[in-house]
Design a protein around this motif. Structure first.
Motif, short mmCIF file in Angstrom:
data_model
loop_
_atom_site.label_atom_id
_atom_site.label_comp_id
_atom_site.label_asym_id
_atom_site.label_seq_id
_atom_site.Cartn_x
_atom_site.Cartn_y
_atom_site.Cartn_z
N GLY A 115 0.77 -1.23 0.00
CA GLY A 115 0.00 0.00 0.00
C GLY A 115 0.81 1.29 0.00
O GLY A 115 0.23 2.37 -0.09
N LYS A 116 2.12 1.18 0.08
CA LYS A 116 2.92 2.40 0.06
C LYS A 116 2.98 2.98 -1.36
O LYS A 116 2.94 2.25 -2.34
N SER A 117 3.11 4.28 -1.44
CA SER A 117 3.29 4.93 -2.73
C SER A 117 4.71 4.65 -3.22
O SER A 117 5.58 4.27 -2.43
N PRO A 118 5.00 4.85 -4.51
CA PRO A 118 6.38 4.69 -4.99
C PRO A 118 7.38 5.54 -4.21
O PRO A 118 8.48 5.09 -3.90
N GLN A 119 6.97 6.75 -3.87
CA GLN A 119 7.86 7.63 -3.11
C GLN A 119 8.13 7.07 -1.72
O GLN A 119 9.29 7.01 -1.27
N GLU A 120 7.08 6.67 -1.03
CA GLU A 120 7.24 6.11 0.31
C GLU A 120 8.09 4.84 0.29
O GLU A 120 8.92 4.61 1.17
N ALA A 121 7.88 4.01 -0.73
CA ALA A 121 8.62 2.76 -0.84
C ALA A 121 10.11 3.01 -1.07
O ALA A 121 10.97 2.34 -0.47
N CYS A 122 10.43 3.96 -1.93
CA CYS A 122 11.84 4.29 -2.19
C CYS A 122 12.51 4.84 -0.94
O CYS A 122 13.67 4.50 -0.65
N GLU A 123 11.81 5.67 -0.21
CA GLU A 123 12.37 6.22 1.02
C GLU A 123 12.65 5.11 2.03
O GLU A 123 13.70 5.10 2.68
N GLU A 124 11.71 4.20 2.16
CA GLU A 124 11.90 3.08 3.09
C GLU A 124 13.08 2.22 2.66
O GLU A 124 13.86 1.74 3.50
N GLY A 125 13.23 2.00 1.34
CA GLY A 125 14.34 1.20 0.83
C GLY A 125 15.69 1.79 1.20
O GLY A 125 16.60 1.08 1.65
N VAL A 126 15.85 3.10 1.03
CA VAL A 126 17.11 3.77 1.37
C VAL A 126 17.33 3.74 2.88
O VAL A 126 18.45 3.48 3.36
N LYS A 127 16.27 3.98 3.64
CA LYS A 127 16.42 4.03 5.10
C LYS A 127 16.83 2.67 5.67
O LYS A 127 17.57 2.61 6.65
N ARG A 128 16.38 1.60 5.06
CA ARG A 128 16.79 0.27 5.53
C ARG A 128 18.28 0.05 5.27
O ARG A 128 18.98 -0.56 6.08
N ILE A 129 18.75 0.54 4.14
CA ILE A 129 20.19 0.43 3.85
C ILE A 129 21.00 1.25 4.84
O ILE A 129 22.01 0.79 5.38
N MET A 130 20.53 2.46 5.11
CA MET A 130 21.28 3.34 6.01
C MET A 130 21.23 2.87 7.45
O MET A 130 22.14 3.15 8.23
#
Length: 336
Positions: free
Chosen positions: A262-277
């Protein structure tokens, strides 16, 4: 008689009261459906970085009614053939031994995919990857096997090391210093996603990898689920930057799954980067950029450091979209 007439009229009135909201509800549902359909942006093409010529080519295919798979292949081929792009295809910077080695993958609306890794002497690895997908029972071919397969499929052998790339490599050899330079100077990739008029999504990703890498090194770009992933029911995602960190989180697959939730593409990309960091606290020496699109044609991107952008083309616009970042310029300067 009067009583029967009264009851009859009352029944008709009641029916009118009941049916009116029902009719309004039906009309509302029709309006919602209509608005949802109108909100879907298709066709659409997006790619990492400001590769306008590549995106224009993909759009040319889509605008003529072509399918998304042809669009992404022909789009990224533009950069593979551009000797001035030192991070993809012809003219790509070599590994530390002077060999230009290419990686690419492609994925269609049905989940079919093909990939080549450590491919030499072939300008268009993305097209070889498509042949792997369509002509073999395999997904990944590597090295000499991939090269031999390409020749069997009619691809010509070409020297990928241009004079400029050779000169840069020889200059690098004077110090042989290995460092990851932020953004496009060292390890750029073109990842592309497209949705055609039928609403079908495909993706492609191609690169020459990190400049002066250890011979045999493979990043995330040709790895399905890391550098690229498409699920036609949900959307697609692609990545650029230091592939080792993307592989650790199966980044593109993660982003598509977040959109499924249910996340938007923007929200999903932000979560992806934050998990890496979260796994790289206080590290500032690498760049990652994610790009995603869902079935509505909504797009989003996010990165570690400022500088990453993506090209977006629809029938109404052709823009270079700025992307927000995990680190801000002021934060980096303060930390330094």
């Amino acid at each position: 008689m009067k009583r029967r007439k009264f009851l009859k009229n009352s029944s008709l009135s009641t029916a009118g009261i009941i049916s009116a909201p029902l009719l309004a509800s039906c009309d509302q549902k029709k309006t919602i459906t209509s608005n949802t359909e109108a909100a879907t942006v298709k066709p659409i093409a997006i790619c990492t970085w400001n590769f306008k010529n590549a995106n224009d080519k993909a759009w040319e295919v889509l605008a003529k009614g072509g399918n998304s798979l042809d669009a992404v292949e022909q789009g990224v081929m533009v950069e593979e053939a551009d000797a001035n792009n030192n991070t993809v295809g012809l003219g790509g910077r070599p590994d530390r031994d002077g060999n230009v080695t290419l990686d690419a993958c492609i994925m269609d609306k049905d989940g079919n995919c093909g990939s080549v890794v450590y491919l030499q002497n072939i300008v268009h690895p993305v097209s070889v990857a498509r042949k792997v997908m369509e002509e073999t029972p395999h997904i990944i071919l590597a090295g000499k096997g991939a090269e031999q397969f390409a020749y069997e499929q009619g691809f010509k052998k070409e020297n990928l090391l241009t004079e400029k790339s050779k000169k840069d490599w020889l200059e690098w050899k004077k110090t042989s210093k290995y460092e990851t330079i932020i953004n496009i100077e060292n390890h750029d990739t073109i990842g592309m996603l497209a949705m055609d008029k039928n609403g079908d999504i495909s993706g492609a990703c191609t690169t020459s990898g990190m400049a002066y890498k250890v011979g045999g090194r493979i990043g995330d770009s040709p790895i399905i689920g890391a550098g690229l992933f498409v699920d036609n029911e949900v959307g697609g995602a692609t990545a650029t930057g230091v592939g080792e960190e993307v592989i650790k989180t199966v980044g593109s697959f993660l982003i598509v799954e977040l959109m499924r939730q249910g996340k938007s593409p923007q929200e999903a990309c932000e979560e992806g980067v934050k998990r890496i960091m979260a796994k790289n606290k206080n590290r500032e020496d690498f760049q990652i950029g994610f790009l995603a699109m869902n079935k509505k044609g909504e797009t989003g991107g996010y990165c570690v450091h400022p500088g990453f952008t993506y090209r977006k083309t629809t029938k109404d616009s052709n823009t270079n979209e700025q992307v927000n970042s995990f680190y801000k310029k002021d934060e980096i300067q303060n930390n330094n």
